[in-house]
Design an enzyme around this catalytic site. Structure first.
Site, mmCIF file in Angstrom:
data_model
loop_
_atom_site.group_PDB
_atom_site.id
_atom_site.type_symbol
_atom_site.label_atom_id
_atom_site.label_comp_id
_atom_site.label_asym_id
_atom_site.label_seq_id
_atom_site.Cartn_x
_atom_site.Cartn_y
_atom_site.Cartn_z
ATOM 1 N N LYS A 55 51.217 2.996 21.870
ATOM 2 C CA LYS A 55 51.195 3.613 20.500
ATOM 3 C C LYS A 55 51.495 2.716 19.187
ATOM 4 O O LYS A 55 50.772 2.612 18.378
ATOM 5 C CB LYS A 55 52.230 4.740 20.452
ATOM 6 N N ARG A 60 56.722 14.885 18.719
ATOM 7 C CA ARG A 60 57.012 14.929 20.246
ATOM 8 C C ARG A 60 57.322 16.196 20.611
ATOM 9 O O ARG A 60 57.465 16.428 22.020
ATOM 10 C CB ARG A 60 58.157 14.104 20.808
ATOM 11 N N ARG A 74 57.821 -5.046 29.402
ATOM 12 C CA ARG A 74 58.323 -5.098 27.875
ATOM 13 C C ARG A 74 59.925 -5.303 27.933
ATOM 14 O O ARG A 74 60.530 -5.925 27.256
ATOM 15 C CB ARG A 74 58.016 -3.853 27.220
ATOM 16 N N ARG A 127 64.824 -3.897 25.647
ATOM 17 C CA ARG A 127 65.138 -2.592 25.013
ATOM 18 C C ARG A 127 65.927 -1.608 26.221
ATOM 19 O O ARG A 127 65.556 -1.823 27.357
ATOM 20 C CB ARG A 127 63.818 -1.550 24.624
ATOM 21 N N ARG A 177 62.131 9.258 30.812
ATOM 22 C CA ARG A 177 61.308 9.565 29.583
ATOM 23 C C ARG A 177 59.954 10.052 30.198
ATOM 24 O O ARG A 177 59.462 10.763 29.272
ATOM 25 C CB ARG A 177 61.255 8.170 28.952
HETATM 26 P P1 AMP Z 1 59.837 5.227 21.116
HETATM 27 O O1 AMP Z 1 59.957 3.769 20.603
HETATM 28 O O2 AMP Z 1 58.827 6.040 20.090
HETATM 29 O O3 AMP Z 1 59.287 5.286 22.602
HETATM 30 O O4 AMP Z 1 61.059 6.153 20.894
HETATM 31 C C1 AMP Z 1 62.246 5.805 21.624
HETATM 32 C C2 AMP Z 1 63.136 6.726 21.598
HETATM 33 O O5 AMP Z 1 63.591 7.219 20.354
HETATM 34 C C3 AMP Z 1 62.776 8.165 22.464
HETATM 35 O O6 AMP Z 1 62.853 8.106 23.969
HETATM 36 C C4 AMP Z 1 63.535 9.140 21.850
HETATM 37 O O7 AMP Z 1 64.993 9.149 22.425
HETATM 38 C C5 AMP Z 1 63.885 8.963 20.547
HETATM 39 N N1 AMP Z 1 62.634 9.344 19.514
HETATM 40 C C6 AMP Z 1 61.547 8.603 18.963
HETATM 41 N N2 AMP Z 1 61.059 9.413 18.260
HETATM 42 C C7 AMP Z 1 61.394 10.792 18.464
HETATM 43 C C8 AMP Z 1 61.046 11.972 18.062
HETATM 44 N N3 AMP Z 1 60.003 12.441 17.448
HETATM 45 N N4 AMP Z 1 61.570 13.166 18.466
HETATM 46 C C9 AMP Z 1 62.774 12.858 19.361
HETATM 47 N N5 AMP Z 1 63.282 11.872 19.824
HETATM 48 C C10 AMP Z 1 62.698 10.656 19.405
#
Ligand code: AMP
Length: 191
Positions: free
Chosen positions: A14, A90, A129, A135, A146
Site C-alpha cells: 500500500k 480498515r 522490512r 518497525r 495482524r
Molecule cells: P499500517 O502502517 O497501515 O500497517 O498500520 C500500522 C498499525 O496502525 C495497524 O496495525 C493498526 O494498529 C494501526 N492503524 C493504522 N491505520 C488504522 C486504521 N484505519 N484503523 C485502525 N488502526 C489503524
C-alpha cells in the site's frame, strides 16, 4: 483526479504503490499508519494510546481513528489533485464514516484499488522490512496477529466496496512494474 482508497493486507505494498501514484498524479497522501507512528515518535497522548494497539497487532478503535482521519483530511493543503487514503478504512464502520465525511464536504471516495498478494509473499516482505525499518510490529508473532485482524475485520470490506461499485482488484504476479502499469491504466481510465 478522483480520490483513491488503497486497500490490502499488511505487506501488500500500500505504501509503496501510494508513493508511485502520488508522484505520478500529484495527489495528497494520508497514511494512517504513518500518522500514528509520528504521534508515537513525538510522545503525544494519542501516540501513547496508539502504541498499546499497534504493538499488539490490533486496530485502533473506530471512533478515535475516524476523528483522526477527518482532522488530517481537513489539514491537507489544496495544492494537489485528490487524495490517496492508505491504510484507511480498515473496518466497515470506518468506510461508512469516510463516505459520510466526504459527502459532507461535497467530495466522494472515488475509486478503491485492492492489492491481492499471497500470504507467503506478504510474510517474506514484512520480515525483510523488519530488518530494514525496524518497525516494532514487524515481528513474526505480531505479523500473524495482524493477518488475523485483516481477515476478520478488514477483508469483508472488499464486498462493501464492490457494492459501492468502486472496487478494482489487482493480483500480484511477481512483478512490481507490471502491477504498476495495470494500476496506472485503470486510474487513467477512471479519470
Ligand atoms: P499500517 O502502517 O497501515 O500497517 O498500520 C500500522 C498499525 O496502525 C495497524 O496495525 C493498526 O494498529 C494501526 N492503524 C493504522 N491505520 C488504522 C486504521 N484505519 N484503523 C485502525 N488502526 C489503524
Amino acid at each position: 483526479m478522483k480520490n483513491i482508497i488503497i486497500f490490502g493486507a499488511p505487506g501488500s505494498g500500500k505504501g509503496t504503490y501510494s508513493e508511485e501514484i502520488v508522484t505520478r498524479y500529484n495527489m495528497g497522501h494520508i497514511s494512517t499508519g504513518d500518522v500514528l507512528r509520528a504521534e508515537m515518535k513525538n510522545g503525544t497522548e494519542l501516540g501513547r494510546i496508539a502504541r498499546q494497539y499497534i504493538d499488539n497487532g490490533q486496530l485502533i478503535p473506530d471512533d478515535l481513528m475516524i476523528d483522526i482521519l477527518a482532522k488530517v483530511y481537513d489539514e491537507q493543503e489544496g495544492g494537489h489533485s485528490g487524495v490517496i487514503f492508505d491504510g484507511f478504512p480498515r473496518t466497515i464502520a470506518q468506510a461508512e464514516a469516510l463516505k459520510q465525511m466526504l459527502a459532507r464536504r461535497g467530495h466522494t471516495m472515488g475509486m478503491m484499488i485492492e492489492l491481492d498478494v499471497d500470504e507467503e509473499t506478504l510474510m517474506a516482505r514484512l520480515l525483510r522490512r523488519a530488518e530494514i525499518e525496524g518497525r516494532a510490529d514487524d515481528n513474526e508473532e505480531t505479523i500473524k496477529k495482524r493477518f488475523a485482524v485483516y481477515h476478520q475485520q478488514t477483508e469483508p470490506l472488499a464486498k462493501w466496496f464492490e457494492q459501492e461499485g468502486i472496487r478494482h482488484a489487482f493480483t500480484w504476479k511477481g512483478s512490481k512494474e507490471q502491477m504498476l502499469q495495470e494500476i496506472f491504466e485503470k486510474i487513467e481510465k477512471e479519470n
